[in-house]
Design an enzyme around this catalytic site. Structure first.
Site, PDB file in Angstrom:
ATOM      1  N   ASN A  71       0.871  -1.178   0.000  1.00  0.00           N
ATOM      2  CA  ASN A  71       0.000   0.000   0.000  1.00  0.00           C
ATOM      3  C   ASN A  71       0.912   1.233   0.000  1.00  0.00           C
ATOM      4  O   ASN A  71       1.454   1.598   1.037  1.00  0.00           O
ATOM      5  CB  ASN A  71      -0.891  -0.026   1.251  1.00  0.00           C
ATOM      6  N   TRP A  72       1.064   1.805  -1.178  1.00  0.00           N
ATOM      7  CA  TRP A  72       1.994   2.946  -1.302  1.00  0.00           C
ATOM      8  C   TRP A  72       1.416   4.231  -0.701  1.00  0.00           C
ATOM      9  O   TRP A  72       2.095   5.236  -0.629  1.00  0.00           O
ATOM     10  CB  TRP A  72       2.348   3.180  -2.776  1.00  0.00           C
ATOM     11  N   LYS A  73       0.144   4.191  -0.336  1.00  0.00           N
ATOM     12  CA  LYS A  73      -0.538   5.377   0.208  1.00  0.00           C
ATOM     13  C   LYS A  73      -0.318   6.565  -0.749  1.00  0.00           C
ATOM     14  O   LYS A  73      -0.204   6.341  -1.956  1.00  0.00           O
ATOM     15  CB  LYS A  73      -0.060   5.645   1.638  1.00  0.00           C
ATOM     16  N   HIS A 127      -9.636   1.123   4.855  1.00  0.00           N
ATOM     17  CA  HIS A 127      -8.351   1.326   5.534  1.00  0.00           C
ATOM     18  C   HIS A 127      -8.573   2.291   6.706  1.00  0.00           C
ATOM     19  O   HIS A 127      -9.385   3.218   6.604  1.00  0.00           O
ATOM     20  CB  HIS A 127      -7.320   1.904   4.562  1.00  0.00           C
ATOM     21  N   GLU A 152      -7.030   4.750   7.748  1.00  0.00           N
ATOM     22  CA  GLU A 152      -6.875   6.179   7.420  1.00  0.00           C
ATOM     23  C   GLU A 152      -8.137   6.716   6.751  1.00  0.00           C
ATOM     24  O   GLU A 152      -8.488   7.886   6.922  1.00  0.00           O
ATOM     25  CB  GLU A 152      -5.622   6.367   6.537  1.00  0.00           C
ATOM     26  N   GLU A 193      -5.556  -4.660  10.925  1.00  0.00           N
ATOM     27  CA  GLU A 193      -4.585  -3.590  11.166  1.00  0.00           C
ATOM     28  C   GLU A 193      -4.952  -2.857  12.454  1.00  0.00           C
ATOM     29  O   GLU A 193      -5.851  -2.004  12.445  1.00  0.00           O
ATOM     30  CB  GLU A 193      -4.620  -2.581  10.023  1.00  0.00           C
ATOM     31  N   GLY A 226       1.877   2.953  10.913  1.00  0.00           N
ATOM     32  CA  GLY A 226       2.795   4.053  10.648  1.00  0.00           C
ATOM     33  C   GLY A 226       3.396   4.651  11.911  1.00  0.00           C
ATOM     34  O   GLY A 226       4.009   5.709  11.876  1.00  0.00           O
ATOM     35  N   SER A 257       3.047  -1.354  10.532  1.00  0.00           N
ATOM     36  CA  SER A 257       4.489  -1.251  10.784  1.00  0.00           C
ATOM     37  C   SER A 257       5.225  -2.580  10.600  1.00  0.00           C
ATOM     38  O   SER A 257       6.158  -2.882  11.333  1.00  0.00           O
ATOM     39  CB  SER A 257       4.756  -0.684  12.183  1.00  0.00           C
ATOM     40  N   GLY A 282       2.734  -0.847   4.351  1.00  0.00           N
ATOM     41  CA  GLY A 282       2.739   0.569   3.970  1.00  0.00           C
ATOM     42  C   GLY A 282       4.151   1.066   3.771  1.00  0.00           C
ATOM     43  O   GLY A 282       4.767   0.859   2.724  1.00  0.00           O
ATOM     44  N   GLY A 283       4.696   1.715   4.794  1.00  0.00           N
ATOM     45  CA  GLY A 283       6.014   2.357   4.681  1.00  0.00           C
ATOM     46  C   GLY A 283       7.090   1.465   4.093  1.00  0.00           C
ATOM     47  O   GLY A 283       7.864   1.895   3.215  1.00  0.00           O
TER      48      GLY A 283
HETATM   49  C1  G2H Z   1      -0.998  -0.056   7.759  1.00  0.00           C
HETATM   50  C2  G2H Z   1       0.148  -0.250   6.861  1.00  0.00           C
HETATM   51  C3  G2H Z   1      -0.329  -0.560   5.473  1.00  0.00           C
HETATM   52  P1  G2H Z   1       2.379   0.850   7.666  1.00  0.00           P
HETATM   53  O1  G2H Z   1      -1.747   1.062   7.349  1.00  0.00           O
HETATM   54  O2  G2H Z   1      -1.490   0.042   5.098  1.00  0.00           O
HETATM   55  O3  G2H Z   1       0.985   0.878   6.865  1.00  0.00           O
HETATM   56  O4  G2H Z   1       3.059  -0.441   7.286  1.00  0.00           O
HETATM   57  O5  G2H Z   1       3.139   2.057   7.198  1.00  0.00           O
HETATM   58  O6  G2H Z   1       2.068   0.871   9.124  1.00  0.00           O
END
Ligand code: G2H
Length: 250
Positions: free
Chosen positions: A9-11, A96, A98, A168, A174, A213, A234-235
């Site tokens: 998920n590149w957001k 999601h 967010e 999640e 994040g 995360s 995500g990140g």
């Molecule tokens: C949770 C995840 C993927 P991250 O939102 O959507 O993001 O890995 O940055 O916590």
């Protein structure tokens, strides 16, 4: 048997230039695991075309980060599920955290998006999870069951079973905090028990992935649990080394 799945998920990140560089490196590193797990890349809407072309015949699937709850018409700024399907998407994230927290999407709206995605022959990835306050009050499963029940009421348990559920915990998104592998496994197991109460066998046949995360350093421990079928990343999906290392841990 549930096939493992890893979803990037590149957001709201990326550019034409950086997407190309990232995907070129990523595709090379993912080569050894491309056939054994389902891999999905979810860029922002404007880059769907670019990413679709870059993915080509690699076997990786294209996904989107959201879809409108309406089918078509006067909905300025929205993107319909049918449009996403036409662009080559095979998966779409719905609900999601967010979207739920920043854009105030309700359970009913998330369920309507789910049905749109399904109606356009794509696989919804429905995200559920509790806030820290809800966990501390012992309400984790009350919240998750409410979120899933809205989807079941709208689309039926069979539809939910053929989709992907992403657990999640909101407090782990994040933030650098990750649910312990035990916390994650317990919640996944509780989700499967809930599904089984809705329809016998549904728990074992539904793919449930963990998100929040996830990185190379904690992936192996999380994925050790047979309850966890993969990850929503995500990140760490913005770094080819990290993402491929997470995939190798699956
Ligand atoms: C949770 C995840 C993927 P991250 O939102 O959507 O993001 O890995 O940055 O916590």
């Amino acid at each position: 048997m549930r096939k493992p799945i890893l979803i990037a998920n590149w957001k709201m990140n990326g550019s034409l230039h950086s997407n190309q560089a990232l995907l070129t490196r990523m595709l090379a590193k993912l080569r050894p695991i491309r056939k054994t797990i389902d891999l999905v890349i979810c860029p922002s809407f404007p880059y769907l075309f670019q990413v679709r072309d870059l993915l080509g015949y690699t076997g990786l699937a294209l996904g989107a980060q959201n879809a409108s709850l309406a089918t078509s018409g006067a909905h300025t700024g929205e993107v319909s599920a049918t449009m996403l399907q036409e662009m080559g998407c095979r998966y779409v994230l719905v609900g999601h955290s967010e979207r739920r927290s920043i854009y105030h999407e309700t359970d009913a709206e998330v369920a309507a998006r789910f049905r749109q995605v399904l109606g356009a022959d794509m696989t919804p990835v429905v995200c559920v999870g509790e806030t820290l306050e809800e966990r501390d009050q012992g309400n984790t499963m009350t919240v998750i069951e409410r979120q899933l029940q809205a989807v079941i009421d709208e689309a039926g348990i069979a539809a939910l079973t053929s989709s992907v559920i992403a657990y999640e915990p909101v407090w782990a998104i994040g933030t650098g905090k990750t649910a312990s592998s035990q916390q994650a496994a317990e919640t996944h197991q509780a989700i499967r028990q809930f599904l089984d109460r809705c329809a016998p066998g549904a728990g074992q046949s539904t793919r449930i992935v963990y998100g929040g995360s996830v990185k190379a350093a904690n992936a192996a421990e999380l994925f050790q649990s047979p309850e966890i079928d993969g990850g929503l990343i995500g990140g760490a999906s913005l770094q080819s080394e990290e993402f491929s290392a997470i995939g190798s841990a699956l």
